[in-house]
Design a protein around this motif. Structure first.
Motif, PDB file in Angstrom:
ATOM      1  N   GLY A  14      14.462  14.429   5.497  1.00  0.00           N
ATOM      2  CA  GLY A  14      13.366  13.488   5.661  1.00  0.00           C
ATOM      3  C   GLY A  14      13.556  12.618   6.884  1.00  0.00           C
ATOM      4  N   TYR A  71       8.360   1.902  16.107  1.00  0.00           N
ATOM      5  CA  TYR A  71       9.415   2.299  15.171  1.00  0.00           C
ATOM      6  C   TYR A  71      10.013   3.605  15.663  1.00  0.00           C
ATOM      7  CZ  TYR A  71       6.608  -0.737  12.073  1.00  0.00           C
ATOM      8  OH  TYR A  71       5.892  -1.786  11.541  1.00  0.00           O
ATOM      9  N   ASN A 130       4.390  -4.015   9.640  1.00  0.00           N
ATOM     10  CA  ASN A 130       4.800  -3.628   8.292  1.00  0.00           C
ATOM     11  C   ASN A 130       3.640  -3.361   7.337  1.00  0.00           C
ATOM     12  OD1 ASN A 130       7.439  -3.930   9.124  1.00  0.00           O
ATOM     13  ND2 ASN A 130       7.500  -6.068   8.522  1.00  0.00           N
ATOM     14  N   SER A 132       4.634   0.667   1.356  1.00  0.00           N
ATOM     15  CA  SER A 132       4.812  -0.516   2.193  1.00  0.00           C
ATOM     16  C   SER A 132       4.859  -1.785   1.367  1.00  0.00           C
ATOM     17  CB  SER A 132       3.676  -0.634   3.210  1.00  0.00           C
ATOM     18  OG  SER A 132       3.717   0.415   4.128  1.00  0.00           O
ATOM     19  N   MET A 140       4.767  -5.981   2.243  1.00  0.00           N
ATOM     20  CA  MET A 140       4.487  -6.912   3.334  1.00  0.00           C
ATOM     21  C   MET A 140       5.789  -7.570   3.775  1.00  0.00           C
ATOM     22  SD  MET A 140       1.475  -6.736   4.331  1.00  0.00           S
ATOM     23  CE  MET A 140       1.437  -8.189   5.370  1.00  0.00           C
ATOM     24  N   GLY A 141       6.018  -7.507   5.073  1.00  0.00           N
ATOM     25  CA  GLY A 141       7.192  -8.155   5.615  1.00  0.00           C
ATOM     26  C   GLY A 141       8.423  -7.285   5.685  1.00  0.00           C
ATOM     27  N   TYR A 142       8.314  -6.035   5.246  1.00  0.00           N
ATOM     28  CA  TYR A 142       9.450  -5.132   5.286  1.00  0.00           C
ATOM     29  C   TYR A 142       9.061  -3.820   5.967  1.00  0.00           C
ATOM     30  CZ  TYR A 142      11.948  -8.123   1.983  1.00  0.00           C
ATOM     31  OH  TYR A 142      12.573  -9.182   1.373  1.00  0.00           O
ATOM     32  N   ILE A 143      10.083  -3.093   6.372  1.00  0.00           N
ATOM     33  CA  ILE A 143       9.860  -1.768   6.945  1.00  0.00           C
ATOM     34  C   ILE A 143       9.330  -0.846   5.843  1.00  0.00           C
ATOM     35  CG2 ILE A 143      10.933   0.163   8.148  1.00  0.00           C
ATOM     36  CD1 ILE A 143      10.982  -2.437   9.701  1.00  0.00           C
ATOM     37  N   PRO A 144       8.320  -0.013   6.138  1.00  0.00           N
ATOM     38  CA  PRO A 144       7.837   0.940   5.122  1.00  0.00           C
ATOM     39  C   PRO A 144       8.965   1.829   4.636  1.00  0.00           C
ATOM     40  CG  PRO A 144       6.336   0.861   6.984  1.00  0.00           C
ATOM     41  CD  PRO A 144       7.535   0.065   7.380  1.00  0.00           C
ATOM     42  N   PHE A 204      10.153   5.396   3.161  1.00  0.00           N
ATOM     43  CA  PHE A 204       9.737   6.804   3.182  1.00  0.00           C
ATOM     44  C   PHE A 204      10.398   7.580   2.060  1.00  0.00           C
ATOM     45  CE2 PHE A 204       7.700   7.907   7.372  1.00  0.00           C
ATOM     46  CZ  PHE A 204       7.508   6.615   7.791  1.00  0.00           C
ATOM     47  N   PHE A 248      11.523  10.728  16.261  1.00  0.00           N
ATOM     48  CA  PHE A 248      10.095  10.413  16.250  1.00  0.00           C
ATOM     49  C   PHE A 248       9.886   8.928  16.501  1.00  0.00           C
ATOM     50  CE2 PHE A 248       8.064  14.294  14.998  1.00  0.00           C
ATOM     51  CZ  PHE A 248       9.056  15.006  14.336  1.00  0.00           C
ATOM     52  N   TYR A 278       1.431  11.223   4.028  1.00  0.00           N
ATOM     53  CA  TYR A 278       1.400  11.822   5.356  1.00  0.00           C
ATOM     54  C   TYR A 278       1.635  13.331   5.228  1.00  0.00           C
ATOM     55  CZ  TYR A 278       1.872   7.297   7.758  1.00  0.00           C
ATOM     56  OH  TYR A 278       1.671   6.025   8.242  1.00  0.00           O
ATOM     57  N   GLN A 313       3.154  16.483   7.466  1.00  0.00           N
ATOM     58  CA  GLN A 313       3.918  16.815   8.662  1.00  0.00           C
ATOM     59  C   GLN A 313       4.012  18.331   8.810  1.00  0.00           C
ATOM     60  OE1 GLN A 313       8.065  15.555   8.893  1.00  0.00           O
ATOM     61  NE2 GLN A 313       8.023  15.612  11.125  1.00  0.00           N
ATOM     62  N   PHE A 318       2.242   8.456  14.595  1.00  0.00           N
ATOM     63  CA  PHE A 318       3.440   9.104  15.102  1.00  0.00           C
ATOM     64  C   PHE A 318       3.170   9.912  16.359  1.00  0.00           C
ATOM     65  CE2 PHE A 318       6.872   8.517  12.060  1.00  0.00           C
ATOM     66  CZ  PHE A 318       6.192   8.024  10.958  1.00  0.00           C
ATOM     67  N   GLY A 319       4.196   9.966  17.199  1.00  0.00           N
ATOM     68  CA  GLY A 319       4.204  10.917  18.295  1.00  0.00           C
ATOM     69  C   GLY A 319       4.660  12.273  17.798  1.00  0.00           C
ATOM     70  N   GLU A 320       4.721  13.240  18.719  1.00  0.00           N
ATOM     71  CA  GLU A 320       5.104  14.600  18.346  1.00  0.00           C
ATOM     72  C   GLU A 320       6.614  14.799  18.324  1.00  0.00           C
ATOM     73  OE1 GLU A 320       3.121  16.230  16.894  1.00  0.00           O
ATOM     74  OE2 GLU A 320       1.226  16.610  17.904  1.00  0.00           O
ATOM     75  N   GLY A 367       4.592  15.688  14.563  1.00  0.00           N
ATOM     76  CA  GLY A 367       4.751  14.372  13.962  1.00  0.00           C
ATOM     77  C   GLY A 367       3.879  14.231  12.722  1.00  0.00           C
ATOM     78  N   PRO A 368       4.252  13.342  11.794  1.00  0.00           N
ATOM     79  CA  PRO A 368       3.448  13.126  10.582  1.00  0.00           C
ATOM     80  C   PRO A 368       2.078  12.548  10.912  1.00  0.00           C
ATOM     81  CG  PRO A 368       5.667  12.251  10.322  1.00  0.00           C
ATOM     82  CD  PRO A 368       5.496  12.574  11.768  1.00  0.00           C
ATOM     83  N   ASN A 382       0.840  -1.195   0.000  1.00  0.00           N
ATOM     84  CA  ASN A 382       0.000   0.000   0.000  1.00  0.00           C
ATOM     85  C   ASN A 382       0.874   1.243   0.000  1.00  0.00           C
ATOM     86  OD1 ASN A 382       0.428   0.985   2.875  1.00  0.00           O
ATOM     87  ND2 ASN A 382      -0.406  -1.051   3.288  1.00  0.00           N
ATOM     88  N   ARG A 418       0.858   5.369   1.348  1.00  0.00           N
ATOM     89  CA  ARG A 418       0.212   6.388   2.184  1.00  0.00           C
ATOM     90  C   ARG A 418       0.860   7.735   1.949  1.00  0.00           C
ATOM     91  NH1 ARG A 418      -2.798   4.480   6.687  1.00  0.00           N
ATOM     92  NH2 ARG A 418      -2.738   2.212   6.843  1.00  0.00           N
ATOM     93  N   ARG A 425      11.522  11.531   0.819  1.00  0.00           N
ATOM     94  CA  ARG A 425      12.117  12.647   1.563  1.00  0.00           C
ATOM     95  C   ARG A 425      11.128  13.767   1.829  1.00  0.00           C
ATOM     96  NH1 ARG A 425      18.274  14.007   0.612  1.00  0.00           N
ATOM     97  NH2 ARG A 425      17.482  15.668   1.933  1.00  0.00           N
TER      98      ARG A 425
END
Lengths: 111, 114
Positions: free
Chosen positions: B42, B33, B99, A93, A95-99, A101, B91, A36, A38, B105-107, A43-44, A32, A34, A103
């Motif tokens: 970023g 995380y 995953n 994302s 599946m099974g891995y860290i999303p 990001f 953060f 965000y 910020q 997220f926090g601030e 935070g985002p 998927n 997303r 920049r």
């Protein structure tokens, strides 16, 4: 290597105008995507989520599109407001891995 | 249902001191995380933890940095012998499942090293 590239890096527009932010990714297999928002010093916060089968999704004045074939997404902001000034981050994302990001695109809306 | 809570929000340390940053995930979330964000940069992934386990620490510097998420209590990001380059916003995000990209997220905690 999974990568997410966003453009432009920064954007300045006048209040009331529309704008479109771009996100290209090489993440595979796709789960998927997303967008965000910020705000400075915060935070985002998630705006939209797109899955493989979805082409368009709206959240108020925000509309996200996804082309899974070309691995591109866009975030369109309609009738911009001063409060839209923020960084917009594309996150993909697998599946099974860290999303992964991007920049981010820094948007400044001037009155 | 409280969101992700991070404290302290601001922390000032002198070079060589230790910094401890705390993160309480959202209720019911067992995935945490940590990300670091330098000014005008970023978010950079540091570490992913589940209760009592480090799942992925590929983004953590090899020295001075450590993280834990005990069975009871918040997740802790610990930076020993801080240097000026550690100055950044840290953060924490939590997720109800692994995953999926659904991160809350926090601030953030802003560390300044003098």
């Amino acid at each position: 290597k999974n990568q997410v590239e966003q453009s432009p890096q920064s954007l300045i527009i006048l209040e009331g105008k529309n704008c479109t932010l771009q996100c290209n990714y090489t993440v595979s297999p796709f789960s998927n995507l997303r967008w965000y928002k910020q705000d400075t010093g915060r935070g985002p916060v998630s705006l939209t989520i797109m899955t493989f089968s979805e082409n368009t999704k709206s959240n108020g004045r925000y509309t996200a599109t996804l082309d899974a074939d070309t691995k591109q997404s866009s975030l369109h902001i309609t009738a911009s407001q001063l409060s839209d000034s923020a960084s917009y981050i594309c996150v993909v994302s697998v599946m099974g891995y860290i999303p992964t990001f991007g920049r981010g695109t820094s948007l400044i809306v001037h009155p | 249902n409280a969101g992700v809570m991070q404290n302290p929000r601001h922390l000032v340390r002198r070079r060589g001191q230790e910094a401890r940053l705390r993160c309480s995930p959202m209720k019911g979330h067992s995935h945490v995380y940590w990300y670091r964000q330098l000014p005008e940069e970023g978010l950079k992934f540091m570490v992913y933890l589940q209760k009592e386990n480090i799942i992925d620490e590929s983004g953590m510097p090899k020295e001075r940095f450590s993280a834990e998420f005990p069975k009871e209590g918040p997740s802790i990001l610990r930076i020993q012998q801080v240097v000026r380059g550690d100055s950044a916003a840290y953060f924490c995000a939590s997720s109800p499942s692994a995953n999926t990209g659904e991160l809350f997220f926090g601030e953030g905690s802003r560390l300044t090293v003098l």
